[in-house]
Structure formats: structure tokens, C-alpha cells
Design an enzyme around this catalytic site. Structure first.
Site, PDB file in Angstrom:
ATOM      1  N   CYS A 247     -24.505   3.313 -13.378  1.00  0.00           N
ATOM      2  CA  CYS A 247     -23.554   4.432 -13.446  1.00  0.00           C
ATOM      3  C   CYS A 247     -24.200   5.687 -14.043  1.00  0.00           C
ATOM      4  CB  CYS A 247     -22.348   4.010 -14.293  1.00  0.00           C
ATOM      5  SG  CYS A 247     -21.140   5.317 -14.457  1.00  0.00           S
TER       6      CYS A 247
ATOM      7  N   CYS B  18     -18.135  -3.042 -18.273  1.00  0.00           N
ATOM      8  CA  CYS B  18     -18.234  -2.719 -16.842  1.00  0.00           C
ATOM      9  C   CYS B  18     -19.454  -3.389 -16.215  1.00  0.00           C
ATOM     10  CB  CYS B  18     -18.325  -1.201 -16.672  1.00  0.00           C
ATOM     11  SG  CYS B  18     -18.537  -0.725 -14.959  1.00  0.00           S
TER      12      CYS B  18
ATOM     13  N   CYS C 157     -16.489   1.071 -20.597  1.00  0.00           N
ATOM     14  CA  CYS C 157     -17.825   0.932 -20.000  1.00  0.00           C
ATOM     15  C   CYS C 157     -18.566  -0.285 -20.552  1.00  0.00           C
ATOM     16  CB  CYS C 157     -18.635   2.197 -20.238  1.00  0.00           C
ATOM     17  SG  CYS C 157     -17.805   3.645 -19.571  1.00  0.00           S
TER      18      CYS C 157
ATOM     19  N   CYS D 275     -12.481   1.213 -15.293  1.00  0.00           N
ATOM     20  CA  CYS D 275     -12.893   2.606 -15.110  1.00  0.00           C
ATOM     21  C   CYS D 275     -11.646   3.498 -15.066  1.00  0.00           C
ATOM     22  CB  CYS D 275     -13.716   2.741 -13.832  1.00  0.00           C
ATOM     23  SG  CYS D 275     -14.653   4.264 -13.768  1.00  0.00           S
TER      24      CYS D 275
ATOM     25  N   GLU E 232       0.831  -1.211   0.000  1.00  0.00           N
ATOM     26  CA  GLU E 232       0.000   0.000   0.000  1.00  0.00           C
ATOM     27  C   GLU E 232       0.866   1.262   0.000  1.00  0.00           C
ATOM     28  OE1 GLU E 232      -3.315   0.699  -0.325  1.00  0.00           O
ATOM     29  OE2 GLU E 232      -3.368  -1.386  -0.950  1.00  0.00           O
TER      30      GLU E 232
END
Ligand code: SF4
Length: 342
Positions: free
Chosen positions: A205, A199, A196, A189, A34
Site C-alpha cells: 500500500c 491489513c 492498517c 480500510c 446490491e
């Protein structure tokens, strides 16, 4: 189906499950990854992560390491404060948490270099807790999904996003959900060209429905820099030499050679006559715009021809007569170079 379960179904089939920090997904490995992934792409991080884990397989080896050894393995990854904080954080984990990363959001946030989103990511990814994250990928997905106006760095927008992020967080499979929303942002995205058509959450959305996916998230508003004005005097003697002076070592164009500058309200001929002697003629030429990071300078050049050869100023330090036809080797301020050499 709600957003989380749709996303989890997609993740089961398409999500990334073979990243080096996922196998095994230990708190230590999640934490290191991270930190490395802040402002850095996954593909770039992978080899750094592998070398780092090989050399520092656990928090104790990292805590005991020399900082130079840590920085050495970080070389090329940038943002070196991250590596220094990582090292300090390892020592704090050993000193105050018996060498185990805490599984509590507040305790994690209290450690060096661990901000709210990284703390939430560790809690969720490593301890399967329902703590939403809000990194760049998640912000992009959520602002598009809900067509959220405003720059996400604005406190009101950010706090709305935190709330939405938490509302979407499921009670189970928290770790997979967090990985799934990051994967959606990273693989479909994407910033410039979201895919899309593939997606899983397209029907939910709002940005897709509006046909305005790339409008979200809004960009940071550009600061309008102030505009300053000045006159720059190209003072020539009868040898067609130009008067230059050296700027102070600090400040703009530090140490470079420049032309005399006067405020726009001053009379340039008056200035030249008072300072250097009789003026033969003068002429204003086209403005020059020079953009600095913090302001724009609009320069009105004024050419002034003196009556004499005028050698007086040669005795002064920091001033000289410059021959544009046989130029001395000097560092010239950018607009001066433009004015004298085109
Ligand atoms: Fe992003 Fe397009 Fe999916 Fe909306 S439909 S979440 S813009 S990939």
C-alpha cells in the site's frame, strides 16, 4: 503473491460469508442486495433485505406486486427511485429475459436502475465472471493502494480506477475476490480510521508507505460560490418603527418580511429621500455575511432616520412599519432578524 491472492487468503479467514444475500448467493438475491446497498450500510440493509425477500422471494412475485407494496417495504431505506426502478426492472426481466437475470454485463446495464458497478457486481458475485466493480469501498482501497491523486468522481481518475480494478481481478474465484475487496474496504480500510496494522495488503500500500492513508481518496473539490453585495436599509420613522416589505412568494426568503435592498453603488440617503421624504441622519454598521447554497450575500446595513412619522407607505400593500420593541408576529428573513433583534 499479488494483490488478489493475498486478498483471497485473507478473505478465506476473515471475510464476511454469512450475509443474508450470500446464502444462497442467487442472482436475484445479489441484485436486490446490491440495489439496497447503494448509499446504505450493510447493517441497515439486512432487516430490509430479509423482509423484502420474505414478501417477494423471486422476480415473478416482485414483477406482479403492486408498487405501493414495494415502496411500503422500502420505507425508511431512502432513495425511493431505487425501489421504483427495482419494480420496473423485475417487470423487464420477466418480459424480456424470461424471468432470469441475464449473466451479461451489457444486458444488465440496459435494465432500469442497474449502473456499470452494480452490473459488474451481479456478473461477478452471482455468475463468477471476471468483471471488476468500482463502488465506494473499492475506490477507497484502490486509491490508497496506488496513492491515486484526484477526486475519483473526475472522469480521468475514474477511468484510471476502472482500469486498475480490472487489472487486479483474478481469472478464478472472481466472486470471492469481489466480496473480498468490498469486505476489506468495509472492515479494515475504512474512511476515517483504517486498521492498517491488520491489513493483509499493507506491504503493497503506497498510502501506508507515505503515512497518508486518509489523504485518499481525495474529496470532491469545493465549488467556490460567488459573492454578491447589497445594501440593506433600516429605515426608521420618528416612532422608531422600521420599514419592512414582504418578499415575493418565490425566490430567496419567499414570502418573508425583509428590509429594502439597494445596489452597493447607489446612495442610500438619496434613495430614502426620493422614496420616503427628508432624511434626518444615516449611519452604516458592520457587514453581515449570509451564506446561501449557491452564493454568499455580503450585506452592508445602513440605518436611516426619517424626519417624519411618515404614514404614507402604510397604504401600500406589502409594506408596513414594524415596531422592534413590540414586534408583530411576522416571518422575518434571517439577516433582518439579526439586524433588528440581535
Ligand atoms: Fe487501507 Fe491501510 Fe490496508 Fe492501505 S494498509 S489498503 S490504507 S487498510
Amino acid at each position: 503473491m499479488n494483490f488478489a491472492s493475498t486478498l483471497l487468503d485473507w478473505y478465506d479467514e476473515h471475510g464476511r460469508k454469512h450475509l443474508p444475500w450470500q446464502n444462497p448467493r442467487s442472482p436475484y438475491r445479489v441484485w436486490i442486495s446490491e440495489i439496497m446497498l447503494q448509499q446504505t450500510q450493510v447493517d441497515t440493509v439486512i432487516p430490509y433485505f430479509q423482509r423484502f425477500i420474505e414478501r417477494f422471494p423471486d422476480v415473478h412475485t416482485l414483477a406482479q406486486a403492486d408498487i405501493d407494496a414495494v415502496l411500503h417495504l422500502w420505507t425508511g431505506l431512502g432513495y425511493y427511485a431505487r425501489a421504483r426502478n427495482l419494480h420496473r426492472c423485475a417487470q423487464a426481466i420477466v418480459d424480456t429475459h424470461a424471468g432470469e437475470l441475464p449473466n451479461d454485463l451489457e444486458a444488465l446495464k440496459a435494465l432500469p436502475g442497474i449502473g456499470p458497478s452494480t452490473a459488474a457486481a451481479i456478473c461477478s458475485l452471482a455468475f463468477n465472471k471476471a468483471t471488476a466493480i468500482l463502488d465506494g469501498n473499492v475506490k477507497r482501497v484502490l486509491t490508497r493502494l496506488h496513492a491515486i491523486e484526484g477526486w475519483p468522481g473526475k472522469p480521468a481518475v475514474e477511468s484510471a480506477l476502472w482500469q486498475i480494478a480490472q487489472e487486479h481481478m483474478p481469472k478464478q474465484r472472481c466472486s470471492d475476490y469481489t466480496q473480498a475487496i468490498m469486505d476489506l474496504g468495509a472492515t479494515l480500510c475504512t474512511r476515517a480510521k483504517p486498521t492498517c496494522m491488520h491489513c493483509p495488503t499493507q506491504s503493497m500500500c503506497k498510502a501506508f508507505a507515505q503515512g497518508e492513508q486518509t489523504r485518499y481518496p481525495e474529496k470532491k473539490p469545493k465549488k467556490t460560490n460567488p459573492v454578491k453585495h447589497c445594501q440593506m436599509l433600516v429605515i426608521r420613522n420618528t416612532n422608531d418603527e422600521v420599514l419592512l416589505y414582504q418578499r415575493p412568494q418565490t425566490g430567496i426568503w419567499g414570502g418573508l418580511w425583509s428590509l429594502p435592498e439597494i445596489p452597493v453603488e447607489d446612495d442610500p440617503v438619496d434613495y430614502a429621500e426620493t422614496t420616503f421624504g427628508p432624511v434626518h441622519k444615516s449611519n452604516t454598521t458592520e457587514h453581515i455575511k449570509h451564506v446561501f447554497s449557491h452564493y454568499t450575500l455580503m450585506i452592508q446595513p445602513v440605518e436611516i432616520w426619517l424626519h417624519d412619522k411618515h404614514t404614507k407607505i402604510m397604504e401600500n400593500t406589502g409594506q408596513l412599519w414594524y415596531n422592534p420593541h413590540f414586534p408583530q408576529e411576522l416571518g422575518l428573513a434571517a439577516p433582518v432578524k439579526k439586524l433588528l433583534h440581535g
